[in-house]
Scaffold this motif. Structure first.
Motif, PDB file in Angstrom:
ATOM      1  N   GLU A  92      57.562  22.669  -2.432  1.00  0.00           N
ATOM      2  CA  GLU A  92      57.572  23.367  -1.150  1.00  0.00           C
ATOM      3  C   GLU A  92      56.293  23.061  -0.377  1.00  0.00           C
ATOM      4  O   GLU A  92      55.269  22.706  -0.959  1.00  0.00           O
ATOM      5  CB  GLU A  92      57.699  24.875  -1.368  1.00  0.00           C
ATOM      6  N   THR A  93      56.373  23.220   0.931  1.00  0.00           N
ATOM      7  CA  THR A  93      55.216  22.967   1.779  1.00  0.00           C
ATOM      8  C   THR A  93      55.147  24.002   2.883  1.00  0.00           C
ATOM      9  O   THR A  93      56.132  24.681   3.181  1.00  0.00           O
ATOM     10  CB  THR A  93      55.283  21.556   2.397  1.00  0.00           C
ATOM     11  N   LYS A  94      53.987  24.111   3.491  1.00  0.00           N
ATOM     12  CA  LYS A  94      53.795  24.992   4.633  1.00  0.00           C
ATOM     13  C   LYS A  94      54.034  24.236   5.931  1.00  0.00           C
ATOM     14  O   LYS A  94      53.949  23.002   5.974  1.00  0.00           O
ATOM     15  CB  LYS A  94      52.371  25.551   4.646  1.00  0.00           C
ATOM     16  N   ASP A  95      54.285  24.996   6.978  1.00  0.00           N
ATOM     17  CA  ASP A  95      54.362  24.393   8.307  1.00  0.00           C
ATOM     18  C   ASP A  95      52.983  23.870   8.703  1.00  0.00           C
ATOM     19  O   ASP A  95      51.952  24.436   8.327  1.00  0.00           O
ATOM     20  CB  ASP A  95      54.825  25.417   9.343  1.00  0.00           C
ATOM     21  N   ILE A  96      52.985  22.797   9.454  1.00  0.00           N
ATOM     22  CA  ILE A  96      51.737  22.282  10.020  1.00  0.00           C
ATOM     23  C   ILE A  96      51.885  22.247  11.533  1.00  0.00           C
ATOM     24  O   ILE A  96      52.990  22.100  12.066  1.00  0.00           O
ATOM     25  CB  ILE A  96      51.388  20.883   9.481  1.00  0.00           C
ATOM     26  N   HIS A  97      50.772  22.394  12.226  1.00  0.00           N
ATOM     27  CA  HIS A  97      50.779  22.407  13.682  1.00  0.00           C
ATOM     28  C   HIS A  97      49.926  21.229  14.161  1.00  0.00           C
ATOM     29  O   HIS A  97      48.697  21.269  14.090  1.00  0.00           O
ATOM     30  CB  HIS A  97      50.240  23.731  14.208  1.00  0.00           C
ATOM     31  N   VAL A  98      50.588  20.195  14.625  1.00  0.00           N
ATOM     32  CA  VAL A  98      49.892  18.961  14.980  1.00  0.00           C
ATOM     33  C   VAL A  98      49.869  18.710  16.476  1.00  0.00           C
ATOM     34  O   VAL A  98      49.277  17.728  16.917  1.00  0.00           O
ATOM     35  CB  VAL A  98      50.562  17.759  14.277  1.00  0.00           C
ATOM     36  N   LYS A  99      50.486  19.577  17.255  1.00  0.00           N
ATOM     37  CA  LYS A  99      50.633  19.298  18.685  1.00  0.00           C
ATOM     38  C   LYS A  99      49.284  19.097  19.358  1.00  0.00           C
ATOM     39  O   LYS A  99      49.036  18.053  19.988  1.00  0.00           O
ATOM     40  CB  LYS A  99      51.401  20.434  19.360  1.00  0.00           C
ATOM     41  N   LEU A 100      48.401  20.074  19.241  1.00  0.00           N
ATOM     42  CA  LEU A 100      47.102  19.973  19.909  1.00  0.00           C
ATOM     43  C   LEU A 100      46.260  18.844  19.322  1.00  0.00           C
ATOM     44  O   LEU A 100      45.553  18.141  20.059  1.00  0.00           O
ATOM     45  CB  LEU A 100      46.357  21.303  19.801  1.00  0.00           C
ATOM     46  N   VAL A 101      46.344  18.667  18.007  1.00  0.00           N
ATOM     47  CA  VAL A 101      45.557  17.605  17.359  1.00  0.00           C
ATOM     48  C   VAL A 101      46.007  16.239  17.849  1.00  0.00           C
ATOM     49  O   VAL A 101      45.175  15.384  18.217  1.00  0.00           O
ATOM     50  CB  VAL A 101      45.690  17.703  15.829  1.00  0.00           C
ATOM     51  N   PHE A 102      47.314  16.007  17.869  1.00  0.00           N
ATOM     52  CA  PHE A 102      47.824  14.717  18.324  1.00  0.00           C
ATOM     53  C   PHE A 102      47.534  14.501  19.806  1.00  0.00           C
ATOM     54  O   PHE A 102      47.154  13.391  20.217  1.00  0.00           O
ATOM     55  CB  PHE A 102      49.321  14.631  18.068  1.00  0.00           C
ATOM     56  N   GLN A 103      47.704  15.539  20.627  1.00  0.00           N
ATOM     57  CA  GLN A 103      47.450  15.383  22.060  1.00  0.00           C
ATOM     58  C   GLN A 103      45.982  15.069  22.322  1.00  0.00           C
ATOM     59  O   GLN A 103      45.666  14.201  23.152  1.00  0.00           O
ATOM     60  CB  GLN A 103      47.873  16.647  22.801  1.00  0.00           C
ATOM     61  N   ASP A 104      45.084  15.756  21.628  1.00  0.00           N
ATOM     62  CA  ASP A 104      43.663  15.470  21.802  1.00  0.00           C
ATOM     63  C   ASP A 104      43.322  14.058  21.339  1.00  0.00           C
ATOM     64  O   ASP A 104      42.513  13.369  21.977  1.00  0.00           O
ATOM     65  CB  ASP A 104      42.818  16.488  21.025  1.00  0.00           C
ATOM     66  N   TYR A 105      43.929  13.633  20.242  1.00  0.00           N
ATOM     67  CA  TYR A 105      43.621  12.291  19.728  1.00  0.00           C
ATOM     68  C   TYR A 105      44.177  11.216  20.660  1.00  0.00           C
ATOM     69  O   TYR A 105      43.548  10.164  20.843  1.00  0.00           O
ATOM     70  CB  TYR A 105      44.196  12.130  18.330  1.00  0.00           C
ATOM     71  N   ILE A 106      45.340  11.460  21.215  1.00  0.00           N
ATOM     72  CA  ILE A 106      45.906  10.499  22.168  1.00  0.00           C
ATOM     73  C   ILE A 106      44.991  10.352  23.372  1.00  0.00           C
ATOM     74  O   ILE A 106      44.761   9.244  23.875  1.00  0.00           O
ATOM     75  CB  ILE A 106      47.321  10.940  22.593  1.00  0.00           C
ATOM     76  N   LEU A 107      44.444  11.472  23.849  1.00  0.00           N
ATOM     77  CA  LEU A 107      43.525  11.421  24.989  1.00  0.00           C
ATOM     78  C   LEU A 107      42.209  10.758  24.612  1.00  0.00           C
ATOM     79  O   LEU A 107      41.680   9.927  25.362  1.00  0.00           O
ATOM     80  CB  LEU A 107      43.274  12.838  25.503  1.00  0.00           C
ATOM     81  N   GLU A 108      41.693  11.105  23.437  1.00  0.00           N
ATOM     82  CA  GLU A 108      40.395  10.578  23.020  1.00  0.00           C
ATOM     83  C   GLU A 108      40.451   9.105  22.650  1.00  0.00           C
ATOM     84  O   GLU A 108      39.610   8.307  23.086  1.00  0.00           O
ATOM     85  CB  GLU A 108      39.890  11.390  21.826  1.00  0.00           C
ATOM     86  N   HIS A 109      41.435   8.736  21.840  1.00  0.00           N
ATOM     87  CA  HIS A 109      41.464   7.378  21.278  1.00  0.00           C
ATOM     88  C   HIS A 109      42.270   6.398  22.130  1.00  0.00           C
ATOM     89  O   HIS A 109      41.858   5.243  22.292  1.00  0.00           O
ATOM     90  CB  HIS A 109      42.042   7.434  19.867  1.00  0.00           C
ATOM     91  N   TYR A 110      43.404   6.866  22.639  1.00  0.00           N
ATOM     92  CA  TYR A 110      44.284   5.965  23.398  1.00  0.00           C
ATOM     93  C   TYR A 110      44.126   6.120  24.907  1.00  0.00           C
ATOM     94  O   TYR A 110      44.766   5.391  25.659  1.00  0.00           O
ATOM     95  CB  TYR A 110      45.742   6.208  23.006  1.00  0.00           C
ATOM     96  N   SER A 111      43.294   7.081  25.331  1.00  0.00           N
ATOM     97  CA  SER A 111      43.008   7.303  26.752  1.00  0.00           C
ATOM     98  C   SER A 111      44.273   7.529  27.569  1.00  0.00           C
ATOM     99  O   SER A 111      44.405   7.042  28.690  1.00  0.00           O
ATOM    100  CB  SER A 111      42.219   6.112  27.325  1.00  0.00           C
ATOM    101  N   GLU A 112      45.211   8.261  26.985  1.00  0.00           N
ATOM    102  CA  GLU A 112      46.429   8.626  27.690  1.00  0.00           C
ATOM    103  C   GLU A 112      46.575  10.142  27.663  1.00  0.00           C
ATOM    104  O   GLU A 112      46.008  10.830  26.806  1.00  0.00           O
ATOM    105  CB  GLU A 112      47.655   7.965  27.057  1.00  0.00           C
ATOM    106  N   ASP A 113      47.350  10.648  28.587  1.00  0.00           N
ATOM    107  CA  ASP A 113      47.571  12.080  28.675  1.00  0.00           C
ATOM    108  C   ASP A 113      48.483  12.524  27.531  1.00  0.00           C
ATOM    109  O   ASP A 113      49.635  12.114  27.457  1.00  0.00           O
ATOM    110  CB  ASP A 113      48.188  12.424  30.033  1.00  0.00           C
ATOM    111  N   GLY A 114      47.948  13.356  26.646  1.00  0.00           N
ATOM    112  CA  GLY A 114      48.738  13.806  25.505  1.00  0.00           C
ATOM    113  C   GLY A 114      49.939  14.630  25.896  1.00  0.00           C
ATOM    114  O   GLY A 114      50.921  14.713  25.143  1.00  0.00           O
ATOM    115  N   ALA A 115      49.901  15.255  27.083  1.00  0.00           N
ATOM    116  CA  ALA A 115      51.042  16.056  27.531  1.00  0.00           C
ATOM    117  C   ALA A 115      52.285  15.209  27.741  1.00  0.00           C
ATOM    118  O   ALA A 115      53.406  15.719  27.707  1.00  0.00           O
ATOM    119  CB  ALA A 115      50.683  16.795  28.814  1.00  0.00           C
ATOM    120  N   ASN A 116      52.107  13.912  27.946  1.00  0.00           N
ATOM    121  CA  ASN A 116      53.256  13.020  28.139  1.00  0.00           C
ATOM    122  C   ASN A 116      53.977  12.724  26.833  1.00  0.00           C
ATOM    123  O   ASN A 116      55.028  12.075  26.854  1.00  0.00           O
ATOM    124  CB  ASN A 116      52.800  11.709  28.777  1.00  0.00           C
TER     125      ASN A 116
END
Length: 697
Positions: A112-136
């Protein structure tokens, strides 16, 4: 985070291969296991807090109160672990729905596993590393989360296995996109131990992959255990699935050396692999005796040796289970069942050997007996080949007596285990086998038999089908990168770094734009001619073109980008500059240390990354008037091959257009070849370099 039971609404959109399992016995067991994992996690946190408080407290009265609370927590924790062990000992819920007269096989429950919340982490990383708007990328992030939620409740079918493989393969892209090798993300992955329910928390994506692979193996065991082994096809399916489980556990042990939890430690994985191999061997034995056997000496001895192989296999599993790190970890009923099965099949081997000696339905063949007799015993010198009916009967009676002793031992061990006593089919099989041997012994026993009872040696195990652990085939499920639009994974990943995107506006002049491009996905600026508009606008050799006129071209082919540039009078391109040399192709690295066949001098690193062209291929700058005269329309159509010449000036006669596109340099190529070999040979070798994919690695 508070744990909750799995329900259909929790799984999000239903995916193929996903089943919330809320209406089946197995589903209720899995839901109960999930709740127990949450309760065990809560009790362990309370125990850790109480222990810390006990260490920090200096007041004696407080220490006594904390010690009393700690004893209550330990008692509750022990009760929860015993309840979880009882669930793990449950085997009948995983067997086929039809009535079976065979020994139940041991399946494994899912981690079994717990839920993980990656939305904010992925959006921030997309903005920081890929220089794109994570909201897209909200839709892509939600798709990944839905896939992870669905894989927690897979069906007990091949579709469920495919769902787990889909998620496992998708983790390859997720790891390369969002998990840089030099630092950890803020995503904490929690998985519970498959048998004890103790949680393990890590930030490594390898932990997630290992846990999913463990569940793939566990699902194979459940599919194998549910097969109807009263049919030949069911036995074959069980063999296939248990071999896949064994191969998966072996792969897990070889590739995940640092075990984050006890269920993925080396001793446990070795035991699980041996357990699956033993259950494969049991299915092979069942296939041999399915529908009855020919009652002759040769066949009975072969079946006796097959049963001896199964007994040896389960004896090996029992020894692995007695390992100090494994013995106190696995359910006690598993250890008892291995001992019961080992004794049961050893008794069966002696029973079939006895049947071979008392063959009365076929013609007695002394030569056959003399041939197979030495091969059936581990120490054949302890006995002599029987030559008379009386000697054969005496040897048969000794084997039956040995079988009875082993059957009685199996029944005794079975009676000592509370969980094994609950398995009705197991006790029934053991009783039937014992009664069968007792009936045969009664037939052979005579009142006037005054011979001393013989001791027979162990039977040598030999099988006609050796179990072959099947390694996991990750190619059975093809997946598409969910974050495909971030660009080609070989370039746009968490390992590579590049500058922030910059937008360059270039107005086409009479002499063109003044740069060349090559490669595709993405197209790379191969060279920039000084003194022209591209160089003045900030275009550099080695830049990746990721956008043309506000259109993303990360995945665009060479010809498509060239057409977009050709169709623009005022060009607007978006560029990024790589910050490392990892994009060098081995071919470009070799050329850094040697001159090409056209006699070129050694190039600098940036030129090698950008284009791979030689210094002998520099174009001469014609006057603007001459360029306009040679090409009054101002556009040159694309040529052939990997790239083509695109210019406001004419393409000089005899200039090769291999792999590069000149975007308006307006220069002529120097036709002089000062190196070794002919012009034809030099051009041929140059094409071999220029047709590479722009130094992409």
């Amino acid at each position: 985070m508070q744990e909750k039971g799995v329900s259909e609404k929790d799984t999000g959109p239903r995916r193929k291969g996903c089943d919330p399992l809320s209406q089946t016995v197995r589903g209720r067991l899995q839901s109960r296991r999930q709740k127990l994992n949450g309760q065990i996690n809560k009790e362990m946190r309370m125990r850790a807090g109480a222990e810390n408080l006990f260490k920090a407290a200096s007041n004696r009265k407080i220490k006594e109160q904390v010690a009393m609370e700690l004893s209550f927590v330990n008692s509750n924790l022990q009760l929860l672990k015993e309840e979880l062990a009882e669930i793990n000992s449950e085997v009948e819920a995983y067997q086929t729905d039809t009535f079976l007269r065979s020994v139940p096989l041991i399946p494994l429950g899912l981690k079994e596993t717990k839920d993980i919340h990656v939305k904010l982490v992925f959006q921030d990383y997309i903005l920081e590393h890929y220089s794109e708007d994570g909201a897209n990328y909200e839709a892509e992030i939600q798709e990944f989360m839905d896939l992870r939620q669905a894989m927690r409740t897979p069906k007990r079918t091949t579709e469920g296995v495919d769902l787990l493989f889909e998620y496992y393969n998708q983790l390859y892209f997720i790891e390369n996109r969002f998990f840089p090798p030099d630092r950890h993300t803020s995503i904490y992955l929690t998985w519970y131990d498959a048998l004890t329910g103790i949680p393990s928390v890590q930030r490594s994506i390898a932990f997630e992959k290992g846990s999913v692979l463990f569940n793939i193996c566990s699902l194979y065991t459940q599919i194998g255990a549910r097969q109807d082994r009263s049919e030949l096809q069911g036995i074959k399916e069980a063999i296939v699935n248990f071999q896949k489980a064994a191969g998966g556990f072996r792969y897990l042990g070889e590739n995940f050396s640092h075990a984050p939890s006890m269920d993925m430690s080396a001793p446990v994985l070795d035991m699980l692999e041996a357990l699956m191999a033993g259950q494969v061997q049991e299915c092979i034995f069942e296939k041999r005796v399915l529908g009855g056997i020919a009652e002759d000496i040769q066949t009975n001895f072969e079946i006796a040796q097959e049963a001896a192989v199964v007994s040896d296999a389960y004896g090996k599993v029992h020894r692995l289970m007695m390992h100090p790190k494994v013995k106190d970890y696995i359910p006690y009923s598993w250890i008892s069942m291995m001992l019961v099965k080992s004794q049961h099949f050893k008794a069966s081997s002696h029973y079939y050997a006895a049947m071979g000696y008392t063959d009365t339905k076929s013609t007695y063949d002394q030569s056959t007996l003399e041939r197979v007799f030495p091969s059936i015993y581990l120490e054949p010198r302890a006995l002599q080949v029987p030559r008379t009916q009386e000697e054969r009967k005496r040897l048969s009676k000794a084997h039956i007596r040995q079988a009875l002793m082993l059957h009685e031992e199996a029944l005794r061990v079975h009676g000592l285990s509370k969980m094994l006593r609950k398995i009705d089919t197991l006790e029934e099989v053991l009783r039937q086998s014992h009664d069968r041997s007792m009936g045969r012994y009664t037939e052979l026993d005579e009142e006037d038999d005054f011979f001393e009872m013989m001791d027979v040696p162990e039977i040598r195990g030999e099988t006609q089908q050796v179990p072959k652990p099947t390694p996991p085939d990750f190619t059975i499920v093809k997946v598409k990168d969910i974050f495909h639009t971030l660009g080609p994974l070989a370039i746009f990943n968490a390992r590579n770094n590049w500058s922030a995107p910059r937008v360059v506006d270039i107005q086409r002049g009479m002499e063109g734009f003044g740069f060349t491009v090559r490669g595709d996905s993405p197209v790379i600026v191969a060279s920039v001619d000084p003194g022209y508009v591209a160089a003045a606008s900030g275009v550099k050799e080695g830049d990746f073109i990721i956008g043309v006129n506000d259109d993303s071209v990360k995945w665009a082919k060479h010809g498509d980008v060239v057409k977009l540039i050709l169709g623009s009078q005022r060009l607007r391109i978006e560029l990024v500059t790589p910050l490392s040399t990892d994009f060098l192709h081995p071919q470009d690295k070799r050329r850094l240390n040697s001159s090409d066949s056209a006699g070129s001098s050694q190039m600098d690193l940036n030129e090698s990354i950008a284009s791979g062209s030689s210094t002998s291929e520099r174009r001469q700058q014609p006057s603007p008037k001459k360029a306009a005269k040679e090409n009054p329309n101002g556009v040159k159509s694309p040529g052939r091959g990997k790239g083509s010449e695109i210019s406001n000036g004419s393409l000089p006669k005899g200039v090769s257009m291999n792999g590069k596109s000149s975007v308006g340099t307006g220069k002529k190529k120097d036709r002089a070849n000062k190196g070794k070999g002919s012009d034809k040979e030099g051009a041929k070798k140059a094409r071999g370099v220029l047709n590479s994919k722009a130094g992409l690695w």
